[in-house]
Design a protein around this motif. Structure first.
Motif, short mmCIF file in Angstrom:
data_model
loop_
_atom_site.label_atom_id
_atom_site.label_comp_id
_atom_site.label_asym_id
_atom_site.label_seq_id
_atom_site.Cartn_x
_atom_site.Cartn_y
_atom_site.Cartn_z
N ASP A 1 -2.23 -0.20 -7.49
CA ASP A 1 -2.54 1.00 -8.28
C ASP A 1 -1.31 1.40 -9.11
O ASP A 1 -0.39 2.06 -8.61
N CYS B 1 1.08 -5.28 -7.44
CA CYS B 1 0.72 -6.54 -6.79
C CYS B 1 -0.57 -6.34 -5.99
O CYS B 1 -0.70 -5.37 -5.25
N ASP B 2 -1.50 -7.28 -6.14
CA ASP B 2 -2.68 -7.29 -5.29
C ASP B 2 -2.34 -8.16 -4.08
O ASP B 2 -2.03 -9.35 -4.24
N SER C 1 0.52 -1.82 4.82
CA SER C 1 -0.41 -0.69 4.89
C SER C 1 -1.57 -0.81 3.91
O SER C 1 -2.56 -0.09 4.05
N GLY D 1 0.83 -1.21 0.00
CA GLY D 1 0.00 0.00 0.00
C GLY D 1 0.86 1.25 0.00
O GLY D 1 0.42 2.32 0.44
N ALA E 1 -3.19 -1.55 11.37
CA ALA E 1 -4.55 -1.99 11.68
C ALA E 1 -5.43 -0.75 11.69
O ALA E 1 -5.48 0.00 10.71
N LYS F 1 -9.89 -5.54 11.03
CA LYS F 1 -8.81 -4.84 11.72
C LYS F 1 -8.54 -5.45 13.10
O LYS F 1 -7.39 -5.54 13.54
N ALA G 1 -8.11 9.07 12.72
CA ALA G 1 -8.55 9.69 11.46
C ALA G 1 -7.35 10.39 10.82
O ALA G 1 -6.84 11.37 11.35
N ILE G 2 -6.92 9.86 9.68
CA ILE G 2 -5.70 10.35 9.01
C ILE G 2 -6.08 10.86 7.63
O ILE G 2 -6.79 10.17 6.88
N VAL H 1 -8.38 -8.45 1.63
CA VAL H 1 -7.36 -7.39 1.52
C VAL H 1 -6.79 -7.04 2.89
O VAL H 1 -5.58 -6.92 3.07
N GLY I 1 -1.22 7.55 0.76
CA GLY I 1 -1.57 7.72 2.16
C GLY I 1 -0.48 7.38 3.16
O GLY I 1 0.66 7.85 3.05
N GLY J 1 1.08 4.49 3.81
CA GLY J 1 2.19 3.71 3.25
C GLY J 1 3.18 4.61 2.52
O GLY J 1 4.40 4.46 2.67
N PRO K 1 -6.62 9.63 0.95
CA PRO K 1 -7.77 9.37 0.05
C PRO K 1 -8.79 8.42 0.68
O PRO K 1 -10.00 8.63 0.56
P1 NAD Z 1 -5.00 4.97 0.96
O1 NAD Z 1 -6.19 4.57 0.18
O2 NAD Z 1 -4.45 6.33 0.83
O3 NAD Z 1 -3.81 3.93 0.68
C1 NAD Z 1 -4.04 2.56 0.63
C2 NAD Z 1 -3.17 1.97 -0.47
O4 NAD Z 1 -3.41 0.56 -0.47
C3 NAD Z 1 -3.54 2.49 -1.88
O5 NAD Z 1 -2.38 2.88 -2.57
C4 NAD Z 1 -4.21 1.29 -2.54
O6 NAD Z 1 -3.99 1.23 -3.94
C5 NAD Z 1 -3.53 0.13 -1.81
N1 NAD Z 1 -4.32 -1.08 -1.87
C6 NAD Z 1 -5.64 -1.23 -1.57
N2 NAD Z 1 -6.01 -2.50 -1.80
C7 NAD Z 1 -4.90 -3.16 -2.24
C8 NAD Z 1 -4.65 -4.49 -2.63
N3 NAD Z 1 -5.61 -5.41 -2.66
N4 NAD Z 1 -3.40 -4.81 -3.01
C9 NAD Z 1 -2.41 -3.89 -3.01
N5 NAD Z 1 -2.60 -2.61 -2.68
C10 NAD Z 1 -3.82 -2.26 -2.28
O7 NAD Z 1 -5.38 4.65 2.46
P2 NAD Z 1 -4.64 4.95 3.85
O8 NAD Z 1 -5.55 5.79 4.63
O9 NAD Z 1 -3.22 5.32 3.66
O10 NAD Z 1 -4.73 3.49 4.48
C11 NAD Z 1 -3.58 2.72 4.80
C12 NAD Z 1 -3.96 1.73 5.88
O11 NAD Z 1 -4.29 2.46 7.06
C13 NAD Z 1 -5.17 0.87 5.56
O12 NAD Z 1 -4.94 -0.44 5.99
C14 NAD Z 1 -6.30 1.52 6.37
O13 NAD Z 1 -7.29 0.60 6.70
C15 NAD Z 1 -5.52 1.99 7.57
N6 NAD Z 1 -6.17 3.06 8.31
C16 NAD Z 1 -6.37 4.29 7.76
C17 NAD Z 1 -6.99 5.29 8.49
C18 NAD Z 1 -7.24 6.68 7.96
O14 NAD Z 1 -7.92 7.46 8.62
N7 NAD Z 1 -6.72 7.04 6.79
C19 NAD Z 1 -7.42 5.02 9.81
C20 NAD Z 1 -7.20 3.77 10.34
C21 NAD Z 1 -6.57 2.80 9.58
#
Ligand code: NAD
Length: 254
Positions: A42, A62-63, A90, A16, A141, A159, A187-188, A113, A20, A22, A191
């Motif tokens: 992506d 990679c998925d 991530s 990931g 998580a 999670k 809350a971060i 996922v 975000g 990652g 996207p």
């Molecule tokens: P994001 O959407 O900005 O980034 C997530 C990335 O994961 C994207 O680049 C997406 O393409 C990739 N991704 C999604 N499914 C995938 C798959 N099957 N294979 C490979 N890549 C995949 O989101 P983020 O907010 O940076 O989230 C990162 C992690 O943090 C997630 O696990 C999310 O659940 C967790 N999280 C986020 C928040 C928040 O408020 N943003 C809060 C709690 C937890």
């Protein structure tokens, strides 16, 4: 293991990593001298991330729910990095729906996922971490794995499960010097987070309601999570394993 002798991670895999949290981890690690392999599904975001990160980053499409693809990507990452001493999982997806509105496919996809994905990447990375003489795994998580949210049964369950997955794995890998921890963001501003209020009837009000859940009363930047992730990945956390660190502005006690 002597904490003072434990080197900072130099060879990281970040799933990931194209967006975000990652991407913030990758950016911070590269700025601190590491090489980072980004696994993401992506293609366009990956290309953009690597263009900005430069020669210290490798893009691997990679998925994370696809076991053979994960194995290939992790092995390629290890080869390019010259070993792996840290893994950050991530990649994740949200699902804002009541249980009755959630289809079997949607439920399965969230689990595939958010839970099976980290498991597959960990399993593929373990031989490389062991070959490096130990290292760190951090699973991203969520605060939603510690405290429930409405209309997110699949997400919250995935999670909570990935937290316990990491704790169990931490016992298995301790003898090999591999620490496994979870970071539970609040809350971060990413996207993924923006989708949780942008589609509401009144996005401003929805955002204000989210802010109210947090003792610190604000949305955080991805870098505030990345700092915690790199701390847990590095020598300062040499005696920390099996923990779930809330980086959530105080939501879990508020
Ligand atoms: P994001 O959407 O900005 O980034 C997530 C990335 O994961 C994207 O680049 C997406 O393409 C990739 N991704 C999604 N499914 C995938 C798959 N099957 N294979 C490979 N890549 C995949 O989101 P983020 O907010 O940076 O989230 C990162 C992690 O943090 C997630 O696990 C999310 O659940 C967790 N999280 C986020 C928040 C928040 O408020 N943003 C809060 C709690 C937890």
């Amino acid at each position: 293991m002597n904490a003072a002798a434990t080197p900072a991670p130099r060879h990281l895999i970040v799933s990931g990593g194209a967006s975000g949290i990652g991407l913030a981890v990758a950016r911070m690690a590269v700025a601190r001298g590491a090489r980072v392999a980004l696994l993401d599904r992506d293609t366009a975001a990956l290309a953009d991330a690597v263009r900005r990160l430069g020669e210290a980053a490798l893009a691997l499409e990679c998925d994370v729910s696809d076991a053979p693809a994960v194995r290939t990507a992790v092995d390629r990452a290890a080869q390019w990095l010259g070993g792996v001493d840290a893994l950050v999982n991530s990649a994740g997806i949200d699902a804002l729906k009541s249980l009755e509105a959630t289809s079997d496919e949607e439920w399965a996809r969230v689990l595939a996922v958010n839970l099976t994905g980290p498991m597959l990447v960990c399993r593929a990375a373990l031989p490389h971490l062991r070959a490096a003489g130990g290292g760190s795994i951090v699973n991203i998580a969520s605060g939603a794995g510690l405290r429930p949210l409405p209309n997110r049964t699949a997400y919250c369950a995935s999670k909570a499960a990935v937290i316990m997955f990491g704790k169990s794995l931490a016992i298995e890998t301790a003898a090999d010097g591999i620490r496994v921890n979870a970071v539970c963001p609040g809350a971060i501003d990413t996207p993924l987070f923006r989708t949780s209020y942008e589609n509401a009837d009144d996005p401003e009000r929805a955002l204000a309601e989210i802010r109210e859940r947090y003792a610190l009363g604000r949305i955080a930047a991805p870098e505030e999570v990345a700092e915690a992730v790199l701390y847990l990945s590095g020598p300062g956390a040499s005696y920390i394993t099996g923990t779930a660190l809330a980086v959530d502005g105080g939501r879990t006690f508020h």
